[in-house]
Design a protein around this motif. Structure first.
Motif, PDB file in Angstrom:
ATOM      1  N   ASN A  71       0.836  -1.190   0.000  1.00 14.43           N
ATOM      2  CA  ASN A  71       0.000   0.000   0.000  1.00 14.43           C
ATOM      3  C   ASN A  71       0.881   1.255   0.000  1.00 14.43           C
ATOM      4  OD1 ASN A  71      -1.473   2.280   1.348  1.00 14.43           O
ATOM      5  ND2 ASN A  71      -3.156   0.822   1.344  1.00 14.43           N
ATOM      6  N   THR A  72       0.579   2.214  -0.890  1.00 16.34           N
ATOM      7  CA  THR A  72       1.396   3.428  -1.029  1.00 16.34           C
ATOM      8  C   THR A  72       0.686   4.680  -0.518  1.00 16.34           C
ATOM      9  OG1 THR A  72       0.608   3.741  -3.308  1.00 16.34           O
ATOM     10  CG2 THR A  72       2.649   2.487  -3.000  1.00 16.34           C
ATOM     11  N   ASP A  73      -0.379   4.519   0.240  1.00 13.50           N
ATOM     12  CA  ASP A  73      -1.147   5.677   0.700  1.00 13.50           C
ATOM     13  C   ASP A  73      -0.367   6.580   1.642  1.00 13.50           C
ATOM     14  OD1 ASP A  73      -3.266   4.741  -0.773  1.00 13.50           O
ATOM     15  OD2 ASP A  73      -4.410   3.974   0.943  1.00 13.50           O
ATOM     16  N   HIS A  74       0.672   6.043   2.301  1.00  9.52           N
ATOM     17  CA  HIS A  74       1.409   6.825   3.304  1.00  9.52           C
ATOM     18  C   HIS A  74       2.725   7.379   2.775  1.00  9.52           C
ATOM     19  CE1 HIS A  74      -1.488   5.734   6.355  1.00  9.52           C
ATOM     20  NE2 HIS A  74      -1.307   4.450   6.105  1.00  9.52           N
ATOM     21  N   LEU A  75       2.955   7.344   1.474  1.00 10.15           N
ATOM     22  CA  LEU A  75       4.160   7.940   0.904  1.00 10.15           C
ATOM     23  C   LEU A  75       4.050   9.459   0.950  1.00 10.15           C
ATOM     24  CD1 LEU A  75       4.860   5.731  -2.257  1.00 10.15           C
ATOM     25  CD2 LEU A  75       5.746   5.468   0.070  1.00 10.15           C
ATOM     26  N   VAL A  76       5.168  10.111   1.285  1.00 13.09           N
ATOM     27  CA  VAL A  76       5.245  11.576   1.297  1.00 13.09           C
ATOM     28  C   VAL A  76       6.117  11.986   0.118  1.00 13.09           C
ATOM     29  CG1 VAL A  76       5.904  13.619   2.606  1.00 13.09           C
ATOM     30  CG2 VAL A  76       4.995  11.614   3.798  1.00 13.09           C
ATOM     31  N   ARG A  77       5.515  12.557  -0.902  1.00 14.41           N
ATOM     32  CA  ARG A  77       6.226  12.842  -2.151  1.00 14.41           C
ATOM     33  C   ARG A  77       6.787  14.263  -2.154  1.00 14.41           C
ATOM     34  NH1 ARG A  77       1.774   9.849  -2.749  1.00 14.41           N
ATOM     35  NH2 ARG A  77       1.909   7.873  -3.896  1.00 14.41           N
ATOM     36  N   SER A  78       7.972  14.428  -2.781  1.00 16.11           N
ATOM     37  CA  SER A  78       8.586  15.744  -2.904  1.00 16.11           C
ATOM     38  C   SER A  78       9.425  15.782  -4.183  1.00 16.11           C
ATOM     39  CB  SER A  78       9.476  16.050  -1.695  1.00 16.11           C
ATOM     40  OG  SER A  78      10.689  15.328  -1.766  1.00 16.11           O
ATOM     41  N   ASP A  79       9.945  16.978  -4.504  1.00 19.29           N
ATOM     42  CA  ASP A  79      10.776  17.133  -5.696  1.00 19.29           C
ATOM     43  C   ASP A  79      12.262  16.979  -5.386  1.00 19.29           C
ATOM     44  OD1 ASP A  79       8.623  17.603  -7.447  1.00 19.29           O
ATOM     45  OD2 ASP A  79       8.524  19.705  -6.827  1.00 19.29           O
ATOM     46  N   LEU A  80      12.610  16.640  -4.155  1.00 19.20           N
ATOM     47  CA  LEU A  80      14.007  16.392  -3.813  1.00 19.20           C
ATOM     48  C   LEU A  80      14.464  15.063  -4.429  1.00 19.20           C
ATOM     49  CD1 LEU A  80      13.818  17.486  -0.078  1.00 19.20           C
ATOM     50  CD2 LEU A  80      14.849  18.753  -1.973  1.00 19.20           C
ATOM     51  N   LEU A  81      15.758  14.839  -4.449  1.00 15.49           N
ATOM     52  CA  LEU A  81      16.311  13.668  -5.130  1.00 15.49           C
ATOM     53  C   LEU A  81      16.185  12.402  -4.292  1.00 15.49           C
ATOM     54  CD1 LEU A  81      19.534  15.230  -6.683  1.00 15.49           C
ATOM     55  CD2 LEU A  81      17.342  14.803  -7.797  1.00 15.49           C
TER      56      LEU A  81
END
Length: 308
Positions: A71-81
């Motif tokens: 499950n990927t609901d708890h991923l925190v996405r950003s534009d960092l590498l």
């Protein structure tokens, strides 16, 4: 649900190129990521909480999670590498150089912590996500806040060469271990945490005195042992396989142990307190079997349930 909380990164693994030279191939990895992947492939209800980049490597990581039923609901996405781990292999054993500064994984702060519902019964922590920086403190604070509310397992997977401040690293590990119900260590991890010539059993008892009720010790080719605060002890032999490399071996062991504990109903504090030697031997045996498949092939590639 088991919520794995920690790093997801790209392992740059050396391979021979078509011209005969040496190159690096990007493989999805990270100790906590590997454990989540292993659990998903074993059919467990599992999710991952981590910082993930929107770059190409981050997309590769997210696709790998989905492909393995995590499950990927708890991923925190950003534009960092994305964090990179450059792997060196010698006689099948892996050492790592990490490139992690200002990464998506390091960007996690307390405001990013997920609000958990009753479906999340178990939290898993470990790996390099506990070593340095604000993200490590965020994970430690998460473990402390959830201690006593949910079952917590931790595998420190010690990387002393990566720590910017060893004293802070040790203090943070003490905080997470105190919050944990289950701790898993390699024999090398144990000797780093508790230096000296005491027998491993005594060292494990010292660790359990800090909080955990169950301590699992892996000893490579010599198998694994379980020590319970109620005095119960169990052991299991390692699988006899031809080792290709050890990348992800301990992480896969953890996924096997958690999956078996879930199947036996031990991911419940009251049930875990009453765990007996037969159950613990089953946990160790299944975890060793799962890890045996991983070391028999290249990279962190945990088996599917159908392969067992």
């Amino acid at each position: 649900m088991i919520l794995c909380s920690g790093e997801a990164l790209i392992d740059m693994i050396p391979e021979e190129t078509v011209s005969g030279g040496s190159g690096y191939v990007p493989h999805c990895g990270g100790a906590v990521f590997n454990t989540a992947i292993g659990l998903g492939r074993l059919g467990a209800d599992v999710a991952l909480f981590t910082g993930v980049s929107r770059d190409g490597f981050g997309q590769q990581l997210e696709q790998a999670l989905q492909d393995s039923q995590v499950n990927t609901d708890h991923l925190v996405r950003s534009d960092l590498l994305t964090t990179l781990a450059v792997v060196q292999l010698k006689d099948g054993h892996a050492t790592y150089s990490f490139y992690d500064e200002n990464s998506a994984g390091q960007a996690l702060r307390p405001a990013d912590l997920p609000a958990l519902n009753d479906q999340v019964s178990t939290l898993y922590f470990g790996g390099i996500s506990l070593v340095n920086g604000p993200a490590a403190d965020t994970y430690a604070a998460f473990a402390t806040a959830e201690a006593g509310k949910r079952l917590i397992m931790v595998d420190p997977n010690i990387r002393p060469g990566l720590a910017n401040d060893e004293a802070s690293y040790r203090s943070r590990l003490d905080q997470v271990i105190a919050a944990a119900d289950i701790i898993k260590l390699s024999d090398e991890d144990l000797d780093w945490l508790i230096p000296g010539d005491q027998p491993p059993a005594e060292k494990m008892q010292s660790l359990m005195a800090k909080g955990p009720m169950l301590a699992l010790l892996t000893k490579g080719a010599e198998g694994a042992e379980a020590f319970h605060r109620n005095g119960t002890h169990a052991s299991a032999a390692s699988e006899k396989v031809t080792v290709v490399d050890t990348v992800g071996a301990g992480d896969t062991f953890n996924s096997g142990a958690l999956a078996k504990m879930q199947a036996l109903g031990l991911l419940d504090r009251a049930a875990l307190e009453q765990a007996d030697a037969v159950q613990l031997a089953q946990v160790l045996g299944f975890a060793a079997k799962v890890a045996g498949v991983t070391v028999s092939r290249a990279g962190a590639n945990p088996p599917w349930q159908s392969e067992l």
